[in-house]
Design an enzyme around this catalytic site. Structure first.
Site, PDB file in Angstrom:
ATOM      1  CD1 TRP A  22      -3.013   1.436   0.861  1.00 18.20           C
ATOM      2  CD2 TRP A  22      -1.428   2.460   2.045  1.00 18.20           C
ATOM      3  NE1 TRP A  22      -3.475   2.695   1.186  1.00 18.20           N
ATOM      4  CE2 TRP A  22      -2.517   3.341   1.908  1.00 18.20           C
ATOM      5  CE3 TRP A  22      -0.310   2.887   2.763  1.00 18.20           C
ATOM      6  CZ2 TRP A  22      -2.520   4.614   2.463  1.00 18.20           C
ATOM      7  CZ3 TRP A  22      -0.303   4.166   3.307  1.00 18.20           C
ATOM      8  CH2 TRP A  22      -1.408   5.013   3.162  1.00 18.20           C
ATOM      9  CG  HIS A  23       3.320   2.340   3.285  1.00 12.99           C
ATOM     10  ND1 HIS A  23       2.664   1.330   3.962  1.00 12.99           N
ATOM     11  CD2 HIS A  23       3.305   3.406   4.109  1.00 12.99           C
ATOM     12  CE1 HIS A  23       2.268   1.782   5.146  1.00 12.99           C
ATOM     13  NE2 HIS A  23       2.644   3.030   5.258  1.00 12.99           N
ATOM     14  N   GLY A  24       3.730   1.791  -1.402  1.00 20.34           N
ATOM     15  CA  GLY A  24       4.373   2.170  -2.644  1.00 20.34           C
ATOM     16  C   GLY A  24       4.722   0.983  -3.519  1.00 20.34           C
TER      17      GLY A  24
END
Length: 474
Positions: free
Chosen positions: A326-328
């Site tokens: 989700w963060h990248g």
């Protein structure tokens, strides 16, 4: 539009004045229309073209929510839920992960001896897409689970999705908490607004005086890691932990404070996470709105802890890996999530089941141990790639010799950053049982005002134009 920009310094006082003096006095619909317009202006300041994505998400989930509720069978309800998931996650995947998976696919075929040369797209990541996507998805999922009834007020719903204080970096609100707050008129509460202003001020201190002052040091150390000594690299990892906390917790405090000044209550997103005594407690204190989202919509649907020990461990690992993704779109984030999953599993037998706000000095060793684990994982979070992360870790572990930080940067830049960082850490400890660092109404007025003046001085002293927030990239 950035919170820490001249444009916002002009924008918000005008919005606040019109909000309380004019639009809130007449009708709720007029007030919500004003909030929606200002939120779209705030978001469109970056790139007006991406407003279409926010509107698309709002339209799809408003309609799907109503259809899920009206459907007579589980099968029909599921169809509309799948439509909501497909549109939202499809848009998110295209803008955030298409390039990553394309590159990995090309590399995979090249390794097999089948080089391919597809046309590539230069895709710009819309600011805040991960945040508002998760916020709207929770609305349709909760309706499907019969934990929430859909709203018939499209204006309130669109305002809920686009609410500018938390639109681009959270907290990720649930509809059952924030949406009802758009249904009724607000009454100005001076004490609430004053406390909100103090929280905004504390957020700006954490962002500008701490995170933005530390950022050049961290950037220099990570960029020159091959020539830095082990102590300097360890300092770089430590300071990044301070930077990302100051940056993101600072944003959350600003968002919560701004919303309070408008009469809205947003959920707490950070609760002194660096004073956690184990990884499990850390994740009950760090980015709370995201960790609870993954708990409720990923971990529990997978079976949670109601399965066999092996399946339980798989559920935990899957949740953390997805959280990292989700963060990248980078292997470093996936590894970061995997590391936290492993830490969680290894330390779980020794972890407390519930978060306790009573932290005593005799628990310093568990706190330090947890912070070291978190900081180690953050090396992958900050690194540009796996090679850089591995190089930094190997040089720290090998006690490498090389340049010190004082050979890389001037003394005058390092000392203020360290000084403000110490103030942040000490204040977080002293204020751990209060709403925020400047929740100091119990202090004598003369001392309290001196603290306010010092915080304002630190912000002005450290101010750098348009220094973006770290979590805008997510």
């Amino acid at each position: 539009m950035l919170f820490n920009s001249i444009e916002f310094v002009i924008f918000f006082p005008v919005v606040l004045l019109l909000y309380w003096r004019l639009f809130n006095k007449f009708s709720v619909n007029l007030r919500n229309a004003f909030l929606l317009a200002t939120s779209y202006l705030f978001y469109g300041w970056w790139d007006y073209r991406f407003l279409g994505l926010v509107i698309l998400s709002s339209v799809v989930d408003f309609w799907c929510g109503a259809k899920i509720f009206q459907a007579q069978t589980k099968r029909k309800k599921r169809r509309f839920l799948i439509l909501s998931l497909s549109v939202n996650l499809g848009v998110l995947f295209f803008f955030k992960y298409f390039g990553f998976f394309s590159r990995e696919l090309i590399a995979l075929f090249a390794n097999w001896g089948y080089p391919i040369h597809p046309a590539t797209l230069n895709i710009i990541l819309p600011v805040g897409i991960s945040f508002y996507t998760f916020q709207t998805l929770s609305y349709t999922i909760d309706i499907y689970r019969e934990r929430l009834k859909p709203t018939n007020d499209w204006l309130a719903f669109f305002s809920f999705v686009a609410f500018f204080p938390q639109l681009v970096a959270g907290p990720i609100e649930r509809a059952k908490h924030l949406l009802p707050q758009f249904y009724s008129k607000k009454i100005f509460d001076y004490l609430l607004a004053a406390n909100g202003f103090r929280q905004v001020l504390w957020g700006f201190f954490a962002k500008i005086a701490v995170a933005d002052s530390v950022a050049p040091i961290v950037d220099t150390i990570f960029a020159q890691y091959e020539t830095a000594n082990a102590a300097t690299l360890a300092m770089g990892a430590f300071l990044f932990s301070i930077q990302i906390f100051g940056d993101f917790a600072g944003y959350s405090n600003i968002a919560i404070g701004l919303a309070a000044m408008l009469g809205f209550n947003l959920m707490q997103n950070f609760a002194t996470p660096y004073f956690s005594r184990n990884i499990r407690e850390f994740w009950s204190r760090w980015h709370i709105s995201l960790s609870t989202w993954f708990r409720d919509y990923v971990y529990i649907p997978l079976g949670g802890n109601r399965r066999s020990p092996l399946r339980h461990s798989i559920n935990i690992m899957a949740t953390f890996v997805l959280s990292g993704l989700w963060h990248g779109a980078n292997w470093t984030f996936i590894i970061w999530g995997t590391i936290h999953g492993l830490f969680y599993l290894v330390t779980q037998p020794f972890s407390t089941k519930t978060r306790s706000d009573e932290i005593r000095l005799n628990q310093v060793l568990p706190i330090i141990g947890t912070f070291v684990l978190v900081t180690f994982a953050f090396i992958f979070f900050r690194a540009e790639n796996i090679v850089q992360a591995g190089g930094i870790i190997s040089r720290i572990g090998g006690l490498a010799t090389g340049n010190s930080i004082f050979q890389m940067m001037s003394f005058s830049k390092i000392i203020p950053a360290l000084f403000f960082s110490v103030i942040l850490i000490v204040t977080e400890w002293l204020q751990k049982n209060r709403q925020h660092g400047l929740d100091i109404t119990f202090v004598k007025p003369a001392v309290r005002h001196a603290i306010y003046y010092f915080i304002i001085f630190a912000i002005l002293f450290s101010f750098q134009t348009n220094r973006v927030f770290i979590y805008f990239q997510f």
